[in-house]
Design a protein around this motif. Structure first.
Motif, mmCIF file in Angstrom:
data_model
loop_
_atom_site.group_PDB
_atom_site.id
_atom_site.type_symbol
_atom_site.label_atom_id
_atom_site.label_comp_id
_atom_site.label_asym_id
_atom_site.label_seq_id
_atom_site.Cartn_x
_atom_site.Cartn_y
_atom_site.Cartn_z
ATOM 1 N N GLU A 2 24.826 -8.796 -13.281
ATOM 2 C CA GLU A 2 24.929 -7.650 -12.637
ATOM 3 C C GLU A 2 26.084 -7.288 -11.507
ATOM 4 O OE1 GLU A 2 22.266 -4.921 -10.375
ATOM 5 O OE2 GLU A 2 21.576 -6.297 -12.412
ATOM 6 N N PRO A 3 26.959 -6.234 -11.542
ATOM 7 C CA PRO A 3 27.995 -5.767 -10.881
ATOM 8 C C PRO A 3 27.576 -5.457 -9.861
ATOM 9 C CG PRO A 3 26.106 -3.504 -12.035
ATOM 10 C CD PRO A 3 25.917 -4.626 -12.427
ATOM 11 N N GLY A 4 28.834 -5.741 -8.964
ATOM 12 C CA GLY A 4 28.585 -5.457 -7.290
ATOM 13 C C GLY A 4 28.488 -6.750 -6.286
ATOM 14 N N GLU A 5 28.804 -7.171 -5.530
ATOM 15 C CA GLU A 5 28.192 -8.430 -4.925
ATOM 16 C C GLU A 5 27.446 -9.314 -5.055
ATOM 17 O OE1 GLU A 5 31.259 -9.862 -3.538
ATOM 18 O OE2 GLU A 5 32.490 -8.268 -4.037
ATOM 19 N N GLY A 6 26.396 -8.763 -5.286
ATOM 20 C CA GLY A 6 25.203 -9.212 -5.550
ATOM 21 C C GLY A 6 24.919 -10.741 -4.878
ATOM 22 N N ALA A 7 24.955 -9.975 -3.466
ATOM 23 C CA ALA A 7 25.787 -12.059 -2.468
ATOM 24 C C ALA A 7 24.032 -12.419 -2.692
ATOM 25 C CB ALA A 7 25.840 -11.015 -0.970
ATOM 26 N N GLU A 8 23.130 -11.891 -2.181
ATOM 27 C CA GLU A 8 22.021 -12.915 -1.936
ATOM 28 C C GLU A 8 21.521 -13.557 -3.337
ATOM 29 O OE1 GLU A 8 20.323 -13.204 0.813
ATOM 30 O OE2 GLU A 8 21.862 -11.832 1.820
ATOM 31 N N GLN A 9 21.028 -12.376 -4.516
ATOM 32 C CA GLN A 9 21.325 -13.245 -6.073
ATOM 33 C C GLN A 9 21.801 -14.632 -5.968
ATOM 34 O OE1 GLN A 9 21.969 -9.755 -5.310
ATOM 35 N NE2 GLN A 9 19.522 -8.854 -5.684
ATOM 36 N N THR A 10 23.467 -14.252 -5.713
ATOM 37 C CA THR A 10 24.497 -15.606 -6.014
ATOM 38 C C THR A 10 23.885 -16.946 -4.587
ATOM 39 O OG1 THR A 10 26.233 -13.671 -6.469
ATOM 40 C CG2 THR A 10 26.226 -16.576 -5.621
ATOM 41 N N LYS A 11 23.537 -16.115 -3.804
ATOM 42 C CA LYS A 11 23.156 -16.878 -3.146
ATOM 43 C C LYS A 11 21.650 -18.231 -3.458
ATOM 44 C CE LYS A 11 24.435 -15.523 1.315
ATOM 45 N NZ LYS A 11 23.878 -15.056 2.982
ATOM 46 N N LEU A 12 20.943 -17.314 -3.987
ATOM 47 C CA LEU A 12 19.395 -18.062 -4.923
ATOM 48 C C LEU A 12 20.000 -18.374 -5.937
ATOM 49 C CD1 LEU A 12 17.058 -18.235 -5.050
ATOM 50 C CD2 LEU A 12 16.874 -16.073 -6.767
#
Length: 225
Positions: free
Chosen positions: A98-108
């Motif tokens: 997924e492009p972009g930071e995706g902070a919450e997805q990465t934390k998950l």
């Protein structure tokens, strides 16, 4: 409803998921549905589990803008307890790309790696990370994978009880790392080392990259020269 007595082909299962509105159903229902899936016998096929992982979770996870609710986390944990490999193939791969930071997805993803996934699925996550261009967003995922290499399950009840002799207790403590430590396959470790070496110039000012390299050298000091 039976997914097993009359196995459904790919389009039929996707149609059933659409009919049941599984991608948008209320999260408490999602938890109950995942509990029902775990009780099915025989187990779902790999393909069916992958389709369900996509239908149940992909839209929800990619749209996260804050930490997942306790219901969503319970459903994810439940599903991963039995079908972590197809889950990673579908959902973790989508998050990593997924492009972009995706902070919450990465934390998950990090939380799933640290708390839920089986060792073989953790290795799959690592291989997926190494297949895409390394970015600051992915460094915490690699850190979580390395964290699994040094953190084992709790000591079994009675393994070191008070009745054990001092010698037996010392011997047992010496054995614990060998019993519980997760170890990466040599080829995957080599690929990780090669990737970090190649990417080092691009992350020369990254504190997270420095922490990652330090962790890898700590865990695999005897294999990395």
């Amino acid at each position: 409803l039976s997914l097993m007595s009359h196995p459904l082909c790919h389009p039929q299962l996707e149609g059933l998921c659409s009919f049941l509105q599984l991608s948008t159903c209320p999260e408490p229902f999602l938890v109950r549905f995942c509990s029902w899936l775990l009780a099915l016998t025989p187990d779902l096929s790999y393909t069916s589990a992958a389709i369900l992982a996509e239908q149940l979770f992909l839209r929800r996870v990619l749209s996260l803008t804050q930490l997942p609710s306790r219901h969503l986390m319970a459903a994810l944990t439940s599903f991963c307890s039995k079908y972590s490999h197809p889950f990673c193939r579908v959902l973790v791969a989508a998050v990593l790309r997924e492009p972009g930071e995706g902070a919450e997805q990465t934390k998950l993803v990090c939380e799933l790696v640290e708390e839920c996934l089986e060792p073989h699925s953790v290795q799959l996550v690592l291989s997926q990370v190494l297949e895409v261009p390394l970015s600051e967003k992915l460094l915490p995922v690699l850190q979580a994978v390395l964290g699994r290499q040094v953190r084992g399950p709790p000591c079994p009840t009675g393994f070191l009880d008070d009745s054990s002799s001092a010698g037996a207790r010392i011997h047992a403590l010496d054995l614990l790392p060998g019993l519980f430590q997760e170890v990466l396959p040599p080829e995957l470790l080599d690929l990780l080392v090669l990737t970090l070496c190649q990417q080092a110039p691009a992350f020369a000012t990254s504190l997270n990259f420095a922490k990652l390299v330090t962790a890898m050298l700590t865990v695999y000091q005897s294999q990395v020269s």
